[in-house]
Design a protein around this motif. Structure first.
Motif, PDB file in Angstrom:
ATOM      1  N   LEU A   1       5.623  -1.919  -3.603  1.00 41.92           N
ATOM      2  CA  LEU A   1       5.388  -3.332  -3.883  1.00 41.92           C
ATOM      3  C   LEU A   1       3.889  -3.625  -3.974  1.00 41.92           C
ATOM      4  N   PRO A   2       3.445  -4.328  -5.010  1.00 44.60           N
ATOM      5  CA  PRO A   2       2.042  -4.754  -5.074  1.00 44.60           C
ATOM      6  C   PRO A   2       1.716  -5.743  -3.958  1.00 44.60           C
TER       7      PRO A   2
ATOM      8  N   PRO B   1      -6.460  -5.457   3.392  1.00 40.45           N
ATOM      9  CA  PRO B   1      -7.666  -5.895   2.688  1.00 40.45           C
ATOM     10  C   PRO B   1      -7.363  -6.413   1.284  1.00 40.45           C
ATOM     11  N   ALA B   2      -8.067  -7.438   0.884  1.00 41.61           N
ATOM     12  CA  ALA B   2      -7.801  -8.103  -0.399  1.00 41.61           C
ATOM     13  C   ALA B   2      -8.003  -7.178  -1.592  1.00 41.61           C
ATOM     14  N   ASP B   3      -8.788  -6.103  -1.423  1.00 42.33           N
ATOM     15  CA  ASP B   3      -9.031  -5.217  -2.558  1.00 42.33           C
ATOM     16  C   ASP B   3      -8.002  -4.092  -2.666  1.00 42.33           C
ATOM     17  N   ARG B   4      -6.993  -4.109  -1.809  1.00 38.59           N
ATOM     18  CA  ARG B   4      -5.943  -3.087  -1.879  1.00 38.59           C
ATOM     19  C   ARG B   4      -4.893  -3.499  -2.908  1.00 38.59           C
ATOM     20  N   ALA B   5      -4.408  -2.539  -3.665  1.00 38.03           N
ATOM     21  CA  ALA B   5      -3.430  -2.833  -4.719  1.00 38.03           C
ATOM     22  C   ALA B   5      -2.023  -3.003  -4.172  1.00 38.03           C
ATOM     23  N   TRP B   6      -1.748  -2.374  -3.020  1.00 40.26           N
ATOM     24  CA  TRP B   6      -0.382  -2.302  -2.519  1.00 40.26           C
ATOM     25  C   TRP B   6      -0.185  -3.164  -1.285  1.00 40.26           C
ATOM     26  N   LEU B   7       1.042  -3.659  -1.132  1.00 36.65           N
ATOM     27  CA  LEU B   7       1.372  -4.441   0.063  1.00 36.65           C
ATOM     28  C   LEU B   7       1.407  -3.556   1.300  1.00 36.65           C
TER      29      LEU B   7
ATOM     30  N   GLY C   1      -7.032   2.755   4.572  1.00 38.46           N
ATOM     31  CA  GLY C   1      -8.210   3.066   3.767  1.00 38.46           C
ATOM     32  C   GLY C   1      -7.903   3.848   2.504  1.00 38.46           C
ATOM     33  N   GLY C   2      -6.649   4.346   2.383  1.00 32.90           N
ATOM     34  CA  GLY C   2      -6.302   5.130   1.210  1.00 32.90           C
ATOM     35  C   GLY C   2      -6.073   4.261  -0.015  1.00 32.90           C
TER      36      GLY C   2
ATOM     37  N   GLY D   1      -3.583   4.917  -2.275  1.00 32.99           N
ATOM     38  CA  GLY D   1      -2.171   4.879  -2.629  1.00 32.99           C
ATOM     39  C   GLY D   1      -1.381   3.956  -1.722  1.00 32.99           C
ATOM     40  N   HIS D   2      -0.050   4.055  -1.824  1.00 36.88           N
ATOM     41  CA  HIS D   2       0.784   3.245  -0.951  1.00 36.88           C
ATOM     42  C   HIS D   2       1.519   4.126   0.047  1.00 36.88           C
ATOM     43  N   LEU D   3       2.107   3.512   1.024  1.00 33.14           N
ATOM     44  CA  LEU D   3       2.890   4.198   2.036  1.00 33.14           C
ATOM     45  C   LEU D   3       3.919   5.101   1.359  1.00 33.14           C
ATOM     46  N   SER D   4       4.081   6.294   1.856  1.00 34.18           N
ATOM     47  CA  SER D   4       5.028   7.220   1.240  1.00 34.18           C
ATOM     48  C   SER D   4       6.439   6.959   1.739  1.00 34.18           C
ATOM     49  N   ARG D   5       7.417   7.413   0.960  1.00 30.07           N
ATOM     50  CA  ARG D   5       8.808   7.265   1.385  1.00 30.07           C
ATOM     51  C   ARG D   5       9.080   8.087   2.640  1.00 30.07           C
ATOM     52  N   ILE D   6       8.415   9.240   2.740  1.00 31.57           N
ATOM     53  CA  ILE D   6       8.605  10.076   3.936  1.00 31.57           C
ATOM     54  C   ILE D   6       8.105   9.346   5.174  1.00 31.57           C
ATOM     55  N   ARG D   7       6.937   8.689   5.057  1.00 33.47           N
ATOM     56  CA  ARG D   7       6.399   7.953   6.197  1.00 33.47           C
ATOM     57  C   ARG D   7       7.304   6.773   6.553  1.00 33.47           C
ATOM     58  N   LEU D   8       7.841   6.091   5.554  1.00 27.88           N
ATOM     59  CA  LEU D   8       8.789   5.000   5.811  1.00 27.88           C
ATOM     60  C   LEU D   8      10.000   5.534   6.567  1.00 27.88           C
ATOM     61  N   TYR D   9      10.519   6.654   6.135  1.00 32.27           N
ATOM     62  CA  TYR D   9      11.652   7.305   6.788  1.00 32.27           C
ATOM     63  C   TYR D   9      11.329   7.575   8.261  1.00 32.27           C
TER      64      TYR D   9
END
Length: 306
Positions: free
Chosen positions: A156-157, A198-204, A212-213, A215-223
């Motif tokens: 999600l953005p 942070p406002a400059d991050r692309a992902w929710l 600080g990365g 990318g976005h949270l990985s599905r594995i990390r969500l799991y």
């Protein structure tokens, strides 16, 4: 007749352009068709009925689900060859149709869900609250409250959810768009978490150390996060996953009287047969439903005792 490889490429281009097939589907079709071409000595496209049946005979040791997938890929390929004029006969009809039972997803009870949310509430109520717990609250609210797929959720953005808009538009499998209702609870949880993004991050839900990365949270990390929450709430972790929460969303909505077609749209299923796996309800509830709702129940109630 062009070579197998050329025709397979043209077939896959058609799937992507006309059917909107996902990248994973294209890759799976390519693998199955190229393996079949090798087994057919590079003559898959021109194989006759006997040749196709011999090819299928080599699948005898495979699982029924695998045979079903391979046969479906080949049937669609031969159908393409007929439609585009490369062949006049459809030998795909000679392939086996083993039929597989779609397994029922794991069941999560209302009590289990209550325990998960009670534990989240305790963690969010801490002073000061940890940002990671606010993130977990937003993730679980969206999984159970809206039935999002794990890939849809983590992707999600940052601005996907608006405070004054109780829905979002998602593009799911096959590029299909759908409207997903978002509860007031979920929007509040997302708003509380977004303050820490942070406002400059692309992902929710950004990835990386302290968000600080890039990318976005990985599905594995969500799991992993969902499993850890289950353990913290006293629920065996093997019973809970992001998909199980999506399944609970569907099951509990149906139990509450939701329409199957509406649920199909919310879940983003192309075929309602996929949605129908969520209609498993216990026999006791069905008996109670008939006894309470069927017209004959009222007739029996009016009938005088013998």
């Amino acid at each position: 007749m062009p070579s197998d490889r050329v025709l397979i490429d043209r077939f896959l281009d058609m799937l992507a352009a006309e059917a909107g097939a996902a990248a994973n589907t294209i890759a799976a079709y390519r693998s199955d068709l190229m393996l079949a071409s090798v087994a057919a000595g590079g003559a898959l496209a021109v194989a006759d009925t006997d040749g196709v049946q011999r090819l299928a005979g080599g699948w005898s040791a495979l699982a029924r689900s695998t045979v079903s997938r391979k046969a479906a890929a080949l049937r669609r390929f031969y159908g393409f060859l007929v439609d585009d004029g490369y062949r006049t006969d459809d030998v795909g009809q000679a392939l086996p149709r083993p039929g597989i039972r779609r397994p029922l997803p794991k069941i999560l009870s209302h009590g289990d869900v209550d325990r998960l949310f009670a534990r989240i509430a305790e963690r969010v109520a801490a002073k000061p609250v940890a940002p990671a717990d606010l993130r977990l609250s937003a993730l679980v609210e969206l999984l159970y409250g809206s039935g999002l797929r794990a890939s849809e959720l983590v992707g999600l953005p940052r601005a996907a959810l608006a405070a004054d808009r109780p829905f979002l538009i998602l593009k799911g499998k096959g590029g299909r768009e759908r409207l997903v209702p978002i509860s007031d609870r979920a929007r509040m949880a997302v708003a509380a978490w977004r303050v820490h993004v942070p406002a400059d991050r692309a992902w929710l839900f950004p990835s990386g150390r302290e968000q600080g990365g890039k990318g976005h949270l990985s599905r594995i990390r969500l799991y992993q996060l969902v499993k850890a929450l289950a353990a913290d709430a006293g629920i065996p972790p093997d019973r809970v996953s992001p998909h199980v929460l999506r399944h609970a969303f569907a099951t509990h909505l149906l139990e509450g009287g939701a329409d199957l077609r509406a649920l199909q749209m919310m879940l983003g299923h192309a075929d309602i047969a996929t949605t129908e796996i969520y209609t498993h309800v216990d026999a006791g509830r069905l008996v109670e439903l008939v006894n309470m709702r069927h017209p004959l129940a009222e007739i029996d109630a009016r009938r005088p005792p013998a």
